[in-house]
Scaffold this motif. Structure first.
Motif, PDB file in Angstrom:
ATOM      1  N   GLU A 439      44.746  64.748   4.383  1.00  0.00           N
ATOM      2  CA  GLU A 439      46.187  64.605   4.562  1.00  0.00           C
ATOM      3  C   GLU A 439      46.526  64.817   6.038  1.00  0.00           C
ATOM      4  OE1 GLU A 439      50.411  66.276   2.703  1.00  0.00           O
ATOM      5  OE2 GLU A 439      48.488  66.663   1.699  1.00  0.00           O
ATOM      6  N   THR A 440      47.218  63.849   6.638  1.00  0.00           N
ATOM      7  CA  THR A 440      47.563  63.899   8.057  1.00  0.00           C
ATOM      8  C   THR A 440      49.054  64.149   8.217  1.00  0.00           C
ATOM      9  OG1 THR A 440      45.758  62.407   8.640  1.00  0.00           O
ATOM     10  CG2 THR A 440      47.531  62.640  10.239  1.00  0.00           C
ATOM     11  N   PHE A 449      47.836  66.738  12.931  1.00  0.00           N
ATOM     12  CA  PHE A 449      46.736  67.464  12.307  1.00  0.00           C
ATOM     13  C   PHE A 449      46.322  66.771  11.017  1.00  0.00           C
ATOM     14  CE2 PHE A 449      48.926  70.776  14.750  1.00  0.00           C
ATOM     15  CZ  PHE A 449      47.870  71.294  15.474  1.00  0.00           C
ATOM     16  N   THR A 450      45.011  66.721  10.795  1.00  0.00           N
ATOM     17  CA  THR A 450      44.452  66.197   9.556  1.00  0.00           C
ATOM     18  C   THR A 450      43.766  67.342   8.827  1.00  0.00           C
ATOM     19  OG1 THR A 450      44.128  63.988  10.463  1.00  0.00           O
ATOM     20  CG2 THR A 450      42.826  64.570   8.528  1.00  0.00           C
ATOM     21  N   ALA A 468      40.426  81.551   1.635  1.00  0.00           N
ATOM     22  CA  ALA A 468      40.409  80.102   1.513  1.00  0.00           C
ATOM     23  C   ALA A 468      40.072  79.508   2.870  1.00  0.00           C
ATOM     24  CB  ALA A 468      41.767  79.593   1.043  1.00  0.00           C
ATOM     25  N   VAL A 469      39.432  78.346   2.862  1.00  0.00           N
ATOM     26  CA  VAL A 469      39.043  77.678   4.109  1.00  0.00           C
ATOM     27  C   VAL A 469      39.461  76.216   4.030  1.00  0.00           C
ATOM     28  CG1 VAL A 469      37.153  77.066   5.650  1.00  0.00           C
ATOM     29  CG2 VAL A 469      37.081  79.236   4.406  1.00  0.00           C
ATOM     30  N   ILE A 470      40.174  75.758   5.069  1.00  0.00           N
ATOM     31  CA  ILE A 470      40.617  74.375   5.156  1.00  0.00           C
ATOM     32  C   ILE A 470      40.091  73.779   6.448  1.00  0.00           C
ATOM     33  CG2 ILE A 470      42.598  72.814   5.158  1.00  0.00           C
ATOM     34  CD1 ILE A 470      44.240  75.066   3.907  1.00  0.00           C
ATOM     35  N   THR A 471      39.452  72.642   6.367  1.00  0.00           N
ATOM     36  CA  THR A 471      38.973  71.954   7.575  1.00  0.00           C
ATOM     37  C   THR A 471      40.160  71.285   8.264  1.00  0.00           C
ATOM     38  OG1 THR A 471      36.815  71.551   6.575  1.00  0.00           O
ATOM     39  CG2 THR A 471      37.426  70.177   8.458  1.00  0.00           C
ATOM     40  N   VAL A 472      40.225  71.472   9.610  1.00  0.00           N
ATOM     41  CA  VAL A 472      41.348  70.942  10.388  1.00  0.00           C
ATOM     42  C   VAL A 472      40.815  70.143  11.565  1.00  0.00           C
ATOM     43  CG1 VAL A 472      43.430  71.503  11.703  1.00  0.00           C
ATOM     44  CG2 VAL A 472      42.752  72.945   9.784  1.00  0.00           C
ATOM     45  N   GLU A 473      41.367  68.968  11.774  1.00  0.00           N
ATOM     46  CA  GLU A 473      41.145  68.181  12.978  1.00  0.00           C
ATOM     47  C   GLU A 473      42.504  67.794  13.526  1.00  0.00           C
ATOM     48  OE1 GLU A 473      38.385  64.983  12.759  1.00  0.00           O
ATOM     49  OE2 GLU A 473      37.122  65.967  11.255  1.00  0.00           O
ATOM     50  N   GLY A 474      42.643  67.826  14.859  1.00  0.00           N
ATOM     51  CA  GLY A 474      43.950  67.526  15.412  1.00  0.00           C
ATOM     52  C   GLY A 474      43.898  66.857  16.758  1.00  0.00           C
ATOM     53  N   THR A 475      44.944  66.106  17.057  1.00  0.00           N
ATOM     54  CA  THR A 475      45.177  65.562  18.396  1.00  0.00           C
ATOM     55  C   THR A 475      46.477  66.178  18.880  1.00  0.00           C
ATOM     56  OG1 THR A 475      44.059  63.482  17.893  1.00  0.00           O
ATOM     57  CG2 THR A 475      45.559  63.495  19.768  1.00  0.00           C
ATOM     58  N   LEU A 476      46.416  66.963  19.949  1.00  0.00           N
ATOM     59  CA  LEU A 476      47.592  67.679  20.417  1.00  0.00           C
ATOM     60  C   LEU A 476      48.497  66.775  21.240  1.00  0.00           C
ATOM     61  CD1 LEU A 476      46.010  71.127  21.386  1.00  0.00           C
ATOM     62  CD2 LEU A 476      46.734  70.271  19.151  1.00  0.00           C
ATOM     63  N   ALA A 477      49.764  67.155  21.308  1.00  0.00           N
ATOM     64  CA  ALA A 477      50.753  66.383  22.066  1.00  0.00           C
ATOM     65  C   ALA A 477      50.420  66.415  23.554  1.00  0.00           C
ATOM     66  CB  ALA A 477      52.146  66.952  21.814  1.00  0.00           C
TER      67      ALA A 477
END
Length: 554
Positions: A439-440, A449-450, A468-477
């Motif tokens: 989910e993005t 963030f994805t 709990a653990v959530i994988t996060v990938e992001g492109t910052l502004a």
């Protein structure tokens, strides 16, 4: 690997060892302290024989530093030749380059055939020569170490001090700790307290950091950063006493105490200082930075500065906090308590470089909290102790680098100023769908963030909670370099403080930051249907900075 026998060293010395065995010996000596000590004894004996035939020649202070940089070019490759003293020296240099025992005295002998470094023999025999800290090794090479022959025994346990290094910025002691059977007591079973005593008898105890202990080859090393006690070398007394003590070792109560007189005068005289008058810069955002002093000691370079905010900038920060507090009272904010926010807005972080006359960067500093992939650092020394403290409306700070030696002209160049800003994005996640597909979300700041891969981890041991653990990938502004202080709220309204762990940041060709990591949510024991994810602060970099200050080391 079994250590090489004496006859193999003799064959190597005389050029009679087969090439394969010579290579094996050299590789072994890189990792073996016993063979390194044997090598030191051999080289020391060789020098005693050969130095006696050379006259002593005076040289300028900068000679050692200049010739060390040319060592590998000055020493020719090993070739077939008659067995002579020159061959013996060459073989010594070959293996010393591999084991890190390259020093100024040998360099000068290669280049000029004369004795120029009275500290060389002490350096070769010093326990500090295996130290990975290049600055400390440089101080030892310049004669700032001395042998110690002090020990104290109680309850069958002996605390023995082997060697001392004194510089204007730090003190280090190499020591051993062992029982009546000679068995060494490891570092997790002993801890030393330290205190410096001034000429009046007053004890000077480090407020932060204090003594740092670690294993050092066959022994241990205790390091004390002096910036935790003295702001600069000119405020340091000429004479001090270092006291190391402990009342319990390996479960036994007793008294182990050693004192060492410390002559700081020699170290202070070897420290050069560049003072600045009215070297002040004010940013568009109201950060005022004043470069106060740079000290150049044998073991380190220390940059001292003061920063503060203008009255207008202070008022703007207070307004941000009040706005955040109002949102929280209305239930719009899920994050941090307002009382803590002012500290997070005081970023006081900058990036700068120090360059030489050739335009080469000899030292660089960047914001400490940035991920390694985007942090621009060079020659930074990780020393313990105080690196900054508040005085009224000012913040004093110290940054420490490896030694910059010799008379030369340098330039301090301010490259970036970092600004902390408050945020409260509300990123809604449907976990039922998240376990099936990513989910993005693009937040109000402009960061994208994805989120993916939600998982629950059970508790392990007494200290670690379920999470709990959530994988996060992001492109910052644009111009955003980091996001901090994450929070998660479940559908029942429970708020969890979260952490973006193992984050990796990279910068693309357009300057945008891409980040990957794991958002850990401690205390979450079940999978909710929905989560609201937020963070309280983000950092913007300002690169439109153009401020330089000339520096001259005399």
């Amino acid at each position: 690997m079994t250590c090489f026998m004496f006859n193999q060293w003799k064959l190597y010395e005389n050029g009679n060892l087969p090439p394969a065995e010579s290579k094996g010996l050299e590789q072994h000596a890189e990792q073996c302290p016993q063979c390194q000590r044997k090598l030191q004894e051999w080289v020391d004996r060789m020098l005693e024989e050969e130095f006696s035939s050379y006259p002593e020649v005076p040289v300028p202070d900068t000679f050692t530093d200049e010739v060390m940089s040319k060592l590998f070019e000055a020493v020719p490759a090993r070739t077939a030749r008659k067995r002579s003293s020159r061959t013996r020296r060459q073989r010594g240099w070959d293996i010393m380059k591999k084991t890190g025992l390259v020093v100024a005295g040998l360099t000068a002998l290669v280049v000029t055939g004369t004795v120029v470094s009275p500290t060389f023999a002490n350096y070769v025999n010093s326990l500090f020569q295996i130290e990975k800290d290049a600055g400390m090794k440089n101080a030892v090479n310049k004669g700032f170490a001395q042998k110690l022959n002090q020990k104290v025994t109680d309850q069958g346990i002996t605390f023995e001090a082997k060697e001392l290094m004194v510089d204007s910025m730090r003190i280090a002691v190499i020591y051993d700790m062992y029982d009546q059977n000679g068995k060494q007591i490891d570092i997790d079973e002993h801890f030393l307290d330290s205190q410096l005593i001034d000429p009046t008898g007053k004890g000077l105890t480090a407020e932060n950091g204090g003594l740092v202990m670690a294993r050092h080859g066959d022994y241990f090393i205790a390091k004390l950063a002096l910036n935790d006690i003295f702001e600069s070398s000119d405020t340091t007394p000429d004479q001090l006493v270092l006291k190391l003590e402990q009342t319990e070792i390996a479960g036994k109560e007793g008294k182990w105490e050693l004192e060492f007189p410390i002559d700081m005068k020699k170290a202070k005289e070897a420290t050069k200082t560049a003072d600045f008058q009215q070297a002040t810069y004010e940013s568009a955002k109201g950060l005022v930075m004043e470069l106060k002093k740079i000290e150049f000691s044998p073991s380190a370079t220390r940059v001292m500065m003061e920063t503060k905010y203008t009255t207008a900038a202070e008022e703007e920060r207070n307004q941000q906090v009040e706005y955040y507090k109002k949102n929280q009272e209305q239930g719009k904010t899920i994050g941090m308590k307002p009382d803590y926010l002012l500290d997070f807005l005081i970023r006081d972080e900058i990036a700068y470089e120090i360059t030489n006359e050739q335009g080469e960067v000899v030292a660089a500093w960047d914001m400490k909290s940035l991920d390694e992939g985007i942090r621009n650092e060079k020659n930074v020394l990780k020393v313990s102790g105080t690196t900054g403290k508040a005085e009224g409306d000012k913040m004093k700070s110290w940054q420490t680098f490896g030694p910059i030696q010799g008379e030369q002209k340098l330039t301090f160049q301010l490259k970036k100023i970092y600004e902390g800003k408050l945020a409260d994005p509300q990123m809604e996640l449907n976990l039922t769908e998240l376990v099936k597909q990513k989910e993005t979300v693009k937040d109000e700041v402009g960061n994208t963030f994805t989120f993916s891969s939600f998982a629950l981890e059970p508790a392990h041991g007494e200290e670690k909670k379920a999470q709990a653990v959530i994988t996060v990938e992001g492109t910052l502004a644009k111009d955003v370099v980091s996001t901090e202080f994450w929070f998660v709220k479940d559908e029942d309204g429970k708020v969890y403080h979260s952490y973006l762990r193992n984050s990796e940041s990279t910068r693309d060709k357009d300057g945008r930051i891409h980040v990957k990591g794991k958002l850990e949510v401690p205390g979450m024991e079940r999978q909710p249907k929905k989560l609201t994810v937020s963070y309280a602060e983000y950092t913007v970099e300002h690169r439109n900075v153009n401020w330089e200050v000339p520096i001259e080391i005399k």
